[in-house]
Design an enzyme around this catalytic site. Sequence first.
Site, mmCIF file in Angstrom:
data_model
loop_
_atom_site.group_PDB
_atom_site.id
_atom_site.type_symbol
_atom_site.label_atom_id
_atom_site.label_comp_id
_atom_site.label_asym_id
_atom_site.label_seq_id
_atom_site.Cartn_x
_atom_site.Cartn_y
_atom_site.Cartn_z
ATOM 1 N N TYR A 81 -16.332 5.676 -19.882
ATOM 2 C CA TYR A 81 -15.133 5.175 -20.572
ATOM 3 C C TYR A 81 -14.358 6.329 -21.177
ATOM 4 O O TYR A 81 -13.130 6.373 -21.116
ATOM 5 C CB TYR A 81 -15.528 4.185 -21.681
ATOM 6 C CG TYR A 81 -14.313 3.515 -22.292
ATOM 7 C CD1 TYR A 81 -13.852 2.302 -21.793
ATOM 8 C CD2 TYR A 81 -13.604 4.121 -23.324
ATOM 9 C CE1 TYR A 81 -12.722 1.702 -22.311
ATOM 10 C CE2 TYR A 81 -12.471 3.529 -23.849
ATOM 11 C CZ TYR A 81 -12.029 2.320 -23.343
ATOM 12 O OH TYR A 81 -10.911 1.729 -23.846
ATOM 13 N N PHE A 133 16.546 4.440 -10.264
ATOM 14 C CA PHE A 133 15.462 3.759 -9.561
ATOM 15 C C PHE A 133 15.128 2.512 -10.369
ATOM 16 O O PHE A 133 15.190 2.520 -11.600
ATOM 17 C CB PHE A 133 14.222 4.634 -9.344
ATOM 18 C CG PHE A 133 13.188 3.875 -8.567
ATOM 19 C CD1 PHE A 133 13.400 3.604 -7.219
ATOM 20 C CD2 PHE A 133 12.075 3.322 -9.176
ATOM 21 C CE1 PHE A 133 12.510 2.817 -6.498
ATOM 22 C CE2 PHE A 133 11.180 2.532 -8.454
ATOM 23 C CZ PHE A 133 11.406 2.285 -7.117
ATOM 24 N N THR A 134 14.746 1.449 -9.659
ATOM 25 C CA THR A 134 14.606 0.124 -10.267
ATOM 26 C C THR A 134 13.750 0.122 -11.540
ATOM 27 O O THR A 134 14.230 -0.232 -12.616
ATOM 28 C CB THR A 134 14.007 -0.848 -9.233
ATOM 29 O OG1 THR A 134 12.810 -0.272 -8.705
ATOM 30 C CG2 THR A 134 14.978 -1.119 -8.096
ATOM 31 N N ASP A 224 11.258 12.717 -12.381
ATOM 32 C CA ASP A 224 10.505 11.694 -11.646
ATOM 33 C C ASP A 224 10.024 12.379 -10.377
ATOM 34 O O ASP A 224 10.769 12.540 -9.420
ATOM 35 C CB ASP A 224 11.393 10.486 -11.334
ATOM 36 C CG ASP A 224 10.628 9.425 -10.542
ATOM 37 O OD1 ASP A 224 9.549 9.739 -9.997
ATOM 38 O OD2 ASP A 224 11.116 8.285 -10.465
ATOM 39 N N LYS A 267 2.524 7.710 -3.956
ATOM 40 C CA LYS A 267 3.363 8.210 -2.854
ATOM 41 C C LYS A 267 2.846 9.580 -2.417
ATOM 42 O O LYS A 267 1.854 9.673 -1.718
ATOM 43 C CB LYS A 267 4.824 8.290 -3.305
ATOM 44 C CG LYS A 267 5.536 6.935 -3.382
ATOM 45 C CD LYS A 267 5.256 6.199 -4.642
ATOM 46 C CE LYS A 267 6.204 5.044 -4.860
ATOM 47 N NZ LYS A 267 5.824 4.252 -6.043
ATOM 48 N N ARG A 391 17.256 -2.697 0.252
ATOM 49 C CA ARG A 391 17.661 -1.782 -0.815
ATOM 50 C C ARG A 391 19.176 -1.890 -0.924
ATOM 51 O O ARG A 391 19.913 -1.064 -0.392
ATOM 52 C CB ARG A 391 17.234 -0.342 -0.511
ATOM 53 C CG ARG A 391 15.792 -0.026 -0.880
ATOM 54 C CD ARG A 391 15.547 -0.161 -2.363
ATOM 55 N NE ARG A 391 14.200 0.186 -2.795
ATOM 56 C CZ ARG A 391 13.545 -0.454 -3.761
ATOM 57 N NH1 ARG A 391 14.049 -1.533 -4.323
ATOM 58 N NH2 ARG A 391 12.366 -0.043 -4.155
ATOM 59 N N PHE A 457 14.221 -8.277 -6.910
ATOM 60 C CA PHE A 457 13.943 -8.119 -5.474
ATOM 61 C C PHE A 457 12.495 -8.423 -5.121
ATOM 62 O O PHE A 457 12.198 -8.804 -3.993
ATOM 63 C CB PHE A 457 14.318 -6.698 -5.010
ATOM 64 C CG PHE A 457 13.603 -5.612 -5.752
ATOM 65 C CD1 PHE A 457 14.072 -5.164 -6.976
ATOM 66 C CD2 PHE A 457 12.452 -5.042 -5.243
ATOM 67 C CE1 PHE A 457 13.403 -4.175 -7.680
ATOM 68 C CE2 PHE A 457 11.777 -4.039 -5.926
ATOM 69 C CZ PHE A 457 12.257 -3.611 -7.152
HETATM 70 N N1 F0G Z 1 9.955 6.301 -9.264
HETATM 71 C C1 F0G Z 1 10.244 6.253 -7.952
HETATM 72 C C2 F0G Z 1 11.215 7.210 -7.374
HETATM 73 C C3 F0G Z 1 9.621 5.290 -7.144
HETATM 74 O O1 F0G Z 1 9.905 5.258 -5.848
HETATM 75 C C4 F0G Z 1 8.708 4.383 -7.728
HETATM 76 C C5 F0G Z 1 8.092 3.328 -6.937
HETATM 77 C C6 F0G Z 1 8.441 4.479 -9.097
HETATM 78 C C7 F0G Z 1 9.079 5.464 -9.843
HETATM 79 C C8 F0G Z 1 7.507 3.537 -9.805
HETATM 80 O O2 F0G Z 1 6.214 3.818 -9.494
HETATM 81 O O3 F0G Z 1 5.430 1.762 -8.275
HETATM 82 O O4 F0G Z 1 3.817 3.450 -9.164
HETATM 83 O O5 F0G Z 1 5.047 1.972 -10.706
HETATM 84 N N2 F0G Z 1 8.516 2.983 -5.822
HETATM 85 C C9 F0G Z 1 7.960 2.000 -4.930
HETATM 86 C C10 F0G Z 1 8.853 1.861 -3.730
HETATM 87 C C11 F0G Z 1 7.638 0.701 -5.559
HETATM 88 O O6 F0G Z 1 8.535 0.997 -2.880
HETATM 89 O O7 F0G Z 1 9.824 2.596 -3.580
HETATM 90 P P1 F0G Z 1 5.059 2.686 -9.409
#
Ligand code: F0G
Length: 467
Positions: A81, A133-134, A224, A267, A391, A457
């Site tokens: 832990y 980014f979303t 990022d 990624k 997208r 989405f």
């Molecule tokens: N920043 C970028 C540029 C991303 O592409 C993503 C995730 C995140 C942050 C968030 O990271 O999913 O680990 O919480 N992108 C995925 C995509 C979901 O399909 O592009 P996460």
Amino acid sequence: MNHRERSKSIQNSWAEPYRMKVVELLKMTTRKERISNIRKAGYNTFLLQSKDVYIDLLTDSGTNAMSDQQWSGMMLGDEAYAGSESFYKMEAAIQKFYGYKYVIPTHQGRGAENILSQILIKRGNIVPGNMYFTTTRLHQELAGGNFKDIIVDEAHDPFNEFPFKGNIDLQKLEKLIKKYGAHKIPYVSIATNVNMAGGQPISLENLKAVRKLTLNHGIKIIHDMTRVAENAYFIQQREKGYGQCSLSDIVKEICSLTDGATMSAKKDALVNIGGFMAVNDFDIYEQARNLVVVYEGLHTYGGLAGRDMEAIAIGISESVDDYHQMARIGQVEYLGRKMESFGIPIVRPIGGHGVFVDARSVLPHLSQEQFPAQTLASEIYIDSGVRTMERGVVSAGRDKYGNNIFPKLELVRFTIPRRVYTQAHMDVVAESAARVISSAKKLRGLKMIYEPKYLRFFQAKFEKLSS
Ligand code: F0G
């Protein structure tokens, strides 16, 4: 030796620097089954069951194939832990390959975004960035900030060939600083390889200029770094003066120009789950170390199993290998070129993590309110069982007044998981896209019938328009 030439001297193609030891069997479906599946999924590819998908290009996130080294590393995971040995290995890899001082593990990227946004953003702050980014923007907004897009104009034009469409427009940044004052801008949010622009890189020349400008005003840069090694590959291939440098050196230089980072290790870092936040400032680290226990877990695991941290440590070192990245991006380019040979309109230049098809050009008879990219993604699934994602206007969501945001880019993303599919799979994908597009004129658009409040989405549902 010159790295651009080195890759060419050994092999003329992007052939993979690995072979397969295990395969995962896939289920084949009929067109009739796929029509029923997508209808049940409300025409949202996120709501399909993966067992009903043949080639899954929904995302490159957490869908990578791990190496034998990573799998064997997982057996060494220390599941204590507190004070897990695996955490210290991950921390050491981050310090070695990225150069940041302090590390906070999180369950994935958005966990890090949440913590960092809460620490740095105050209500009414402005957060400029190279395209939204979303999840990143949502956390900035939830913390009280307003995101402002300051990416170069070229990024909003799918066919513009500019090699660094991830660059910041310095004039836009200066204007914001003048308008709001530096004290209102806690940091500039810089993504390496800009996802929403189609996997497009920022140049080191641009990043250095942003660094100079922000230092003059005492503004931080938060990175990022989700796809930083892919961005580094494009710098090595395209930017003057970097052909001689290894990816590892370029990645380190990018990170050195920023004050801290959030990372989705799902990624670049070649794992199925995980992320972290990393900073150079001890005070920010201390606050993060305190907040992480509220949202993620103790500061030496942050929601991750020891084995996950072990796999991340190894994945980071594999991600900056020149041959790995040549094959990874080589495969994406292969798919892009194949699509172009069929006359499919894709975002140019071909990006790092996927090929993005311009749905507006394919479906000019549909308005953006009829969700052209969502429509195209669902039709490609029906044709071949290939899963892609929207997208465009669905991903862009609504502004704070509740109005739909209509982005200039209305794209279908064919995202390639790392080390998973073959060249023959890419052929199937391109052929299916070509088939659907050749009869696109008769496709009807969609109507949204269910809309969740956040990140719509992922879970929105649609039905076909009757005319
Ligand atoms: N920043 C970028 C540029 C991303 O592409 C993503 C995730 C995140 C942050 C968030 O990271 O999913 O680990 O919480 N992108 C995925 C995509 C979901 O399909 O592009 P996460």
